[in-house]
Design a protein around this motif. Sequence first.
Motif, mmCIF file in Angstrom:
data_model
loop_
_atom_site.group_PDB
_atom_site.id
_atom_site.type_symbol
_atom_site.label_atom_id
_atom_site.label_comp_id
_atom_site.label_asym_id
_atom_site.label_seq_id
_atom_site.Cartn_x
_atom_site.Cartn_y
_atom_site.Cartn_z
ATOM 1 N N ALA A 1 -1.631 15.844 -4.392
ATOM 2 C CA ALA A 1 -1.119 17.029 -4.945
ATOM 3 C C ALA A 1 -1.107 16.825 -6.353
ATOM 4 C CB ALA A 1 0.269 17.469 -4.323
ATOM 5 N N LEU A 2 -0.163 16.077 -6.910
ATOM 6 C CA LEU A 2 -0.175 15.555 -8.349
ATOM 7 C C LEU A 2 -1.448 15.652 -8.977
ATOM 8 C CD1 LEU A 2 2.491 12.844 -8.628
ATOM 9 C CD2 LEU A 2 2.842 15.309 -9.710
ATOM 10 N N THR B 1 2.488 4.762 1.117
ATOM 11 C CA THR B 1 2.586 5.393 2.423
ATOM 12 C C THR B 1 1.701 6.607 2.592
ATOM 13 O OG1 THR B 1 4.422 6.547 1.684
ATOM 14 C CG2 THR B 1 4.940 4.529 2.604
ATOM 15 N N SER C 1 -0.208 11.816 -0.334
ATOM 16 C CA SER C 1 -0.594 13.221 -0.058
ATOM 17 C C SER C 1 0.120 13.617 -1.405
ATOM 18 C CB SER C 1 -0.029 13.860 1.093
ATOM 19 O OG SER C 1 1.270 13.472 1.362
ATOM 20 N N ARG C 2 1.353 13.148 -1.573
ATOM 21 C CA ARG C 2 1.831 13.629 -2.808
ATOM 22 C C ARG C 2 1.000 13.243 -4.146
ATOM 23 N NH1 ARG C 2 8.068 11.333 -4.062
ATOM 24 N NH2 ARG C 2 8.158 12.422 -5.946
ATOM 25 N N LEU D 1 3.933 23.087 -1.945
ATOM 26 C CA LEU D 1 2.632 22.578 -1.070
ATOM 27 C C LEU D 1 2.868 21.976 -0.040
ATOM 28 C CD1 LEU D 1 0.136 21.882 -3.905
ATOM 29 C CD2 LEU D 1 0.188 23.808 -2.516
ATOM 30 N N GLN D 2 3.915 21.033 0.080
ATOM 31 C CA GLN D 2 4.116 20.149 1.235
ATOM 32 C C GLN D 2 5.668 19.978 1.765
ATOM 33 O OE1 GLN D 2 4.479 16.275 -0.305
ATOM 34 N NE2 GLN D 2 4.018 15.266 1.574
ATOM 35 N N LYS E 1 4.213 20.607 -6.214
ATOM 36 C CA LYS E 1 3.851 19.733 -5.136
ATOM 37 C C LYS E 1 4.898 20.121 -3.774
ATOM 38 C CE LYS E 1 6.187 16.587 -3.801
ATOM 39 N NZ LYS E 1 7.503 15.951 -4.036
ATOM 40 N N ASP F 1 2.832 9.703 3.028
ATOM 41 C CA ASP F 1 3.469 10.737 2.375
ATOM 42 C C ASP F 1 3.122 10.515 0.891
ATOM 43 O OD1 ASP F 1 5.112 11.594 4.215
ATOM 44 O OD2 ASP F 1 6.860 11.049 3.475
ATOM 45 N N GLU F 2 3.319 9.093 0.208
ATOM 46 C CA GLU F 2 2.885 8.977 -1.211
ATOM 47 C C GLU F 2 1.525 9.291 -1.496
ATOM 48 O OE1 GLU F 2 6.063 5.465 -2.171
ATOM 49 O OE2 GLU F 2 4.101 4.970 -1.408
ATOM 50 N N PRO G 1 0.787 -1.136 0.093
ATOM 51 C CA PRO G 1 -0.173 -0.025 0.077
ATOM 52 C C PRO G 1 0.902 1.015 -0.167
ATOM 53 C CG PRO G 1 0.190 -1.039 2.150
ATOM 54 C CD PRO G 1 0.831 -1.803 1.119
#
Lengths: 160, 660
Positions: A151-152, A142, A147-148, B656-657, B653, A144-145, A140
Amino acid sequence: MRRMFVALIALALLGMPEARAVQPDEIMADPAKEARARELSRELRCMVCQNQSIDDSDAPLARDLRLLVRERIAAGDSNSQVLDFLVARYGEFVLLKPRFERQTLLLWLLAPVLLGGGGLALWLQIRRRSRSGADIPMPPLTPDEKSRLAALMSDDATSR
Amino acid sequence: MIAESGHYALVLALGLALIQSFVPLIGARLRDPALMNVARSTALAQLLFVGASFAALVMLHVSSDFSVANVYENSHSMKPLIYKITGVWGNHEGSMLLWVSILALFGGLVAIFGNNLPLSLRAHVLAVQAWIASAFYLFILMTSNPFLRIANPPIEGRDLNPVLQDIGLAVHPPMLYLGYVGFSISFSFAIAALIEGRIDAAWARWVRPWTLVAWIFLTLGIAMGSYWAYYELGWGGWWFWDPVENASLMPWLAGTALLHSALVMEKRNALKVWTILLSILTFSLSLLGTFLVRSGVITSVHAFANDPTRGVFILLILCLFIGGSLSLFAGRATSLKQGGLFAPISREGALVLNNLLLTVACAVVLFGTLYPLAMEVLADFKMSVGAPFYNLSFVPLFALLLLAVPFGPMLAWKRGDLLGVTQRLLAAGVAGLVAVAVAWGWARGGSALAPLAIGLGIFVIAGAVTDLAERTGLFRLPFATTLHRARGLPRSAWGAAFAHAGLGVALLGIVCETTWNSEYIATMKQNDVAHLAGYDLKLDGLFQRQGPNFREMIAEFNVSRDGETLSVMTPSKRSFTTRGSSTTEAALLTRGASQLYISLGDVTAEGAVAVRIYHKPLVLLIWWGPVLMAFGGMLSLSDRRLRVGAPKPARAKQSLQPAE
């Protein structure tokens, strides 16, 4: 024969001038015998050079060996007799293609054993795994990934 | 002053590398972005300082400062400027400095272009890079300092080995090192992944461009070196299975396998463990190559035993990195989960076969190179392994590989249809068979192997074309649609086709050169004419000429065919007074892809000269092949940048983070 000896002596007297690979004066009159000599030369190592065959080398020793090979051929030796003669004189070191014997067993058998063994092992493993069914799921994402990714995605949406 | 500054810059680079070795790791442990980001600054600073150190050595060579031992031993005030510069890496110390400079360059590139990487992965990667860098800075500073001064500076230098005073040397070693050292990046990524314990398809996606860059340079570097040997060493050989060449071929074979297995990992999340292992092995082989070439162990075991400091140091580095990384691998690999199931007959299966054949071929070269050394040390048995051995063991493996190459890209992922692919490759197969027949008829018998090999080469090329034709629907769909599809086809598909076709092209060149090469060896006097392969070469005369740091004897040949003059060829022999040695400058005349090659021997007392003239049919294909492969690699790389780099969203990105 005699001319070769003269050449050898002349070479010794001149203090080993530089020579380049096969010299015009070395070539045998009979093209078939010369071809055999060239073929043998490619399998013989110039012992003072770095990994060069006597056919390629310009060292005086290589010239001596080339003349010796031609001398033996002129005397009626077969190819293997010439090689035996040189091995008896200079040891296995002179052969660029090592003979198949106890010490070189591993070297010669490496490729077939690795290829056969590796191929069989891989085939069995792939077949077993592809029959055993279930694919292991991707790990799965993380946080971090995630939220990234979000954002993308939002970025993509705004730019389009 | 310049020498001391260069030396000091190198010491500072070592200090920076030591910081970079540990601080980012601590940062990753503590999840502290500031500490992890230290790696970025130190990597860039390292690049700056090593660059300064390298520039200092170049300046010393250019200004012929003979108070520096390295310049005195390898330069001469009369040497042309270009060779003063290239002479910097024409010796042990300088080439090691080039090695670390390129290492620093790659570290800097990761720091600059690694914005897209997760912070902790980048920190780990750069830390591992710094371990390697520290080891080699220490090696240079302790055993091979290029900046050593001489107490009583001599007036004139001892000149560079004349064989190395050639434009080929300007390009070959830097290219080769860009390849060798470039693989350190995939190594660092592998170690970083093992430390982090997280390896997925994204990892392969980040590693592949770096591997590809290294592979492109290594391909071109090997090809360059081979062409250089061909024209400079004077007997027209282009590959000798010399240990030094093998040292560059082994990382190439492993790197090629790595490129393909990383593809499977990226697309299908399979072969993870194997890809990690290959990354480690590829760079280990680069290190081994450095050891073999730099320690002198190859020239003879005794030379190594007599002056073992350098050799033992590199051997230690070698054992540390290979042993360390393999133990880490052994400890962590079992925890990696394997995903991506596939049937034996599938694209993945084909790529596994590619990896098997390449690895076995690599093992053969490794054994062939090290076996005589091992036998001499362990069994006191002196033996040689040369070209005839590799012709029997390496060549069949590559023949099998080439036979499989056209099938790979046409099989489907997961489960392929071998029969269907065979049917689609029918045209390519027929083309290959026709080529066999034509070659057989043209050669009128003779060796049966050569026409078969020609057929194989044509099959590989036709297979690459078929793959493109299939993907674009050529001849099946309207031409406009085909054109549209061709434009839409990913560049990596074009790249693969070009690289595979390059293999076929190189094979054609190799077979033609080795089988139908003709030669003329004789002592020629003025106005003698040599007849070879339809050409008439008339020796017009011999001349003397004074070069900048050598004297040369030039022979002028008038080359004609059917009475029509084509060109004048001027092979020469150069004697370099400083070293008292000479080189043979062969003359080459290119006709299409074929070449005429003249090299001079000794001059007799009567003014006649020994000449060796070769006609080498299609010989240039041997090097056009690798160029085509490298071009394919570049196409594929440009594709990756478009898809992976995605610079704008990535930066947006990050702003933003901030807390990662």
